[in-house]
Design an enzyme around this catalytic site. Structure first.
Site, PDB file in Angstrom:
ATOM      1  N   ASP A 137       0.819  -1.215   0.000  1.00 43.61           N
ATOM      2  CA  ASP A 137       0.000   0.000   0.000  1.00 43.61           C
ATOM      3  C   ASP A 137       0.854   1.266   0.000  1.00 43.61           C
ATOM      4  O   ASP A 137       0.369   2.354   0.333  1.00 43.61           O
ATOM      5  CB  ASP A 137      -0.907   0.021   1.236  1.00 43.61           C
ATOM      6  N   ASP A 196       3.960  -9.127   9.401  1.00 42.01           N
ATOM      7  CA  ASP A 196       4.189  -7.715   9.141  1.00 42.01           C
ATOM      8  C   ASP A 196       5.559  -7.534   8.494  1.00 42.01           C
ATOM      9  O   ASP A 196       6.401  -8.440   8.500  1.00 42.01           O
ATOM     10  CB  ASP A 196       4.096  -6.910  10.438  1.00 42.01           C
ATOM     11  N   ASP A 198       8.332  -6.204   9.181  1.00 36.23           N
ATOM     12  CA  ASP A 198       9.605  -6.344   9.893  1.00 36.23           C
ATOM     13  C   ASP A 198       9.765  -7.730  10.527  1.00 36.23           C
ATOM     14  O   ASP A 198      10.712  -7.955  11.280  1.00 36.23           O
ATOM     15  CB  ASP A 198       9.739  -5.270  10.975  1.00 36.23           C
ATOM     16  N   ASP A 290      -7.019  -7.296  13.924  1.00 37.19           N
ATOM     17  CA  ASP A 290      -6.591  -8.626  14.341  1.00 37.19           C
ATOM     18  C   ASP A 290      -7.372  -9.113  15.557  1.00 37.19           C
ATOM     19  O   ASP A 290      -7.851 -10.245  15.605  1.00 37.19           O
ATOM     20  CB  ASP A 290      -5.089  -8.628  14.629  1.00 37.19           C
TER      21      ASP A 290
END
Length: 534
Positions: A137, A196, A198, A290
């Site tokens: 995005d 995610d 990282d 989540d």
């Protein structure tokens, strides 16, 4: 003449008679309203806070008793549920393995995109039974180009990797995940692993998690633990590690062992796609998509498994600005979700009463609301105020003993940082102001309730440049690093500490001066990693 001299000498130096009269009048007014008005109101506030302290104390002691029992007598997830290695089938070949989708949502992740994509593409699984899906995005065209080139590089090595973009950021992360599930090639996938930008899973991640889903049809989610690669970067990251290790070592473990429910951490987990669909899919009504999905799936009867010994490397926010944005989202989102999903939990007929009680009272009310409010209101507002109003009764069991037990139980999860306990207490009390404000924003559905700012990650590449840029470091404008509410709270606590030192008898000033100093240090932004402008 002598009387006149005595009168003049009795006046404090530098104050005129009119100033003395005004000071005396204010002191008289304070004494008149303190006992009949202020003291009763403050006593009510003390009693309410003591009730919340008791809630926290009972919850922490219960959790620690359960975790001790689990460690001594409990069965590991591999023994509570059916788990066995996936065996090769000569006739079925690779079709014996379920097809897995790996989603990596990202937004302008220039410093870390290579880490997550590389780790996902390095997952050990039959190459024709895994799809890596990068959901980009990014609004920075340079970053987009870099991410796309990285995906093409891995595709040229034979990895089944898809680079997906949208023409908008509607729904933020939830919107990206939802859009990713709509692609035709996803239809054949049974499970989806989410990381995610990282996060760096080990190659064996899927071999450890997928068998739980394959052999136990009632399990909807398998969650792994986070491992922080930069916890030693600065004092602020060590403080975060202390808080989060309790969450993973105790809260997630207890939830998994007792109620088969805990909050999905948004990453480092594998979902059964049919569980996501049955729960209604990803929703963007809050900033904790989540947790929202986890609660809805649990209300449908799905069970969750937490693997405390399966760690996935990731990065803690090391700048104070990034940490504040993250904590706003993590505090505001759950409170807002509680407001919106409470009727669904109460009316649900599929789960047992005690599980609903656990979700409403322990998971949401005590941990997500009471914990933030009591930390700030009691320790940073009410206790300092009691030194100004000696008529208020503040029992030591509520002000000292129970909070000490709560703190020690929390700190035991990170034994290597026990020597930092005092710093952690002061740090958490300062952050409780920010979290309390965010909690009320979520509960009342106010302006910043859906604010989503991606947590900045620095990555190893950036940190290697940090030393070179340090010499060019320019001072930030004072307005850019000041946090007014923290500074005002620090002034208030410092005043109370000074008053207690001069007139009090309970020695609260020792704690109050330290807490005021913490508010000043963080209020001026002198914490965390400094990111210089090149």
């Amino acid at each position: 003449m002598g009387r006149l001299s005595n009168t003049i000498l009795s006046q404090p130096m530098g104050q005129s008679p009119s100033e003395l009269d005004m000071t005396q009048q204010l002191a008289d007014l304070w004494r008149q309203i303190r006992t009949p008005i202020v003291a009763p109101l403050l006593q009510v506030a003390v009693n309410i806070c003591l009730a919340m302290v008791v809630m926290m104390f009972v919850e922490r002691v219960y959790m620690c008793m359960v975790i001790v029992f689990v460690k001594l007598f409990g069965k590991k997830p591999e023994r509570r549920y059916k788990w066995e290695s996936i065996k090769d089938d000569l006739e079925l070949a690779n079709s014996a393995y379920p097809k897995v989708l790996v989603q990596i949502p990202m937004f302008n992740e220039k410093e870390v995109y290579q880490l997550s994509i590389g780790a996902a593409c390095g997952l050990s699984w039959p190459s024709d039974r895994i799809i890596v899906q990068v959901l980009d995005d990014s609004t920075d065209s340079t970053v987009k180009e870099l991410v796309q080139m990285e995906c093409q590089r891995w595709a040229s090595k034979g990895v089944n990797i898809k680079y997906e973009i949208r023409d908008n950021r509607n729904g933020y992360k939830a919107g990206a995940l939802k859009e990713g599930m709509r692609h035709r090639y996803v239809r054949d996938c049974e499970y989806v692993a989410i990381f995610d930008a990282d996060f760096q899973p080990d190659p064996e991640f899927l071999w450890r998690t997928v068998p739980f889903l394959m052999y136990n049809s009632e399990i909807g989610l398998v969650q792994a633990r986070w491992k922080f690669v930069n916890s030693d970067e600065c004092l602020m990251t060590r403080m975060q590690e202390m808080s989060l290790y309790y969450h993973f070592s105790v809260e997630q473990e207890v939830g998994s062992s007792t109620y088969s429910f805990f909050g999905f951490n948004g990453t480092a987990g594998v979902w059964r796609i049919s569980a996501i669909n049955e729960a209604g899919g990803w929703k963007d009504r809050t900033t904790v998509e989540d947790m929202d999905l986890a609660v809805r799936a649990s209300l449908k009867g799905w069970k969750f498994v937490y693997l405390n010994d399966l760690e996935v490397k990731n990065e803690l926010p090391s700048t104070f600005k990034a940490f504040r944005f993250q904590q706003h989202r993590w505090s505001c989102g759950p409170a807002n979700l509680f407001r919106k999903i409470l009727p669904d939990i109460i009316e649900n007929k599929k789960v047992k009463f005690w599980k609903k009680f656990h979700v409403i009272y322990a998971f949401f009310f005590v941990r997500k609301i009471v914990a933030h409010i009591v930390t700030f209101v009691f320790y940073c507002v009410v206790i300092p105020a009691t030194v100004l109003v000696p008529e208020v009764h503040l029992p030591k069991w509520g002000a000292i003993y129970m909070p000490s037990v709560i703190t020690i139980l929390n700190a035991l999860s990170t034994l290597r940082s026990l020597h930092l306990l005092v710093f952690w207490i002061l740090f958490e009390n300062v952050m409780s102001l920010h979290r309390t404000k965010a909690t009320f924003v979520g509960l009342l559905d106010l302006g910043r309730v859906n604010e989503w700012i991606v947590t900045e990650k620095l990555g190893d590449a950036f940190k290697s440049k940090l030393g070179k840029l340090a010499a060019k470091r320019a001072r930030l404008k004072i307005g850019e690093r000041m946090h007014v509410l923290e500074l005002l709270t620090g002034i208030y606590i410092f005043f109370c500490a000074s008053y207690d030192l001069a007139f009090g008898h309970n020695h609260f000033y020792i704690y109050l001066f330290l807490q005021a100093a913490a508010f000043f240090i963080m209020g001026f932004g002198y914490i965390g990693t400094f990111v210089p402008h090149s």
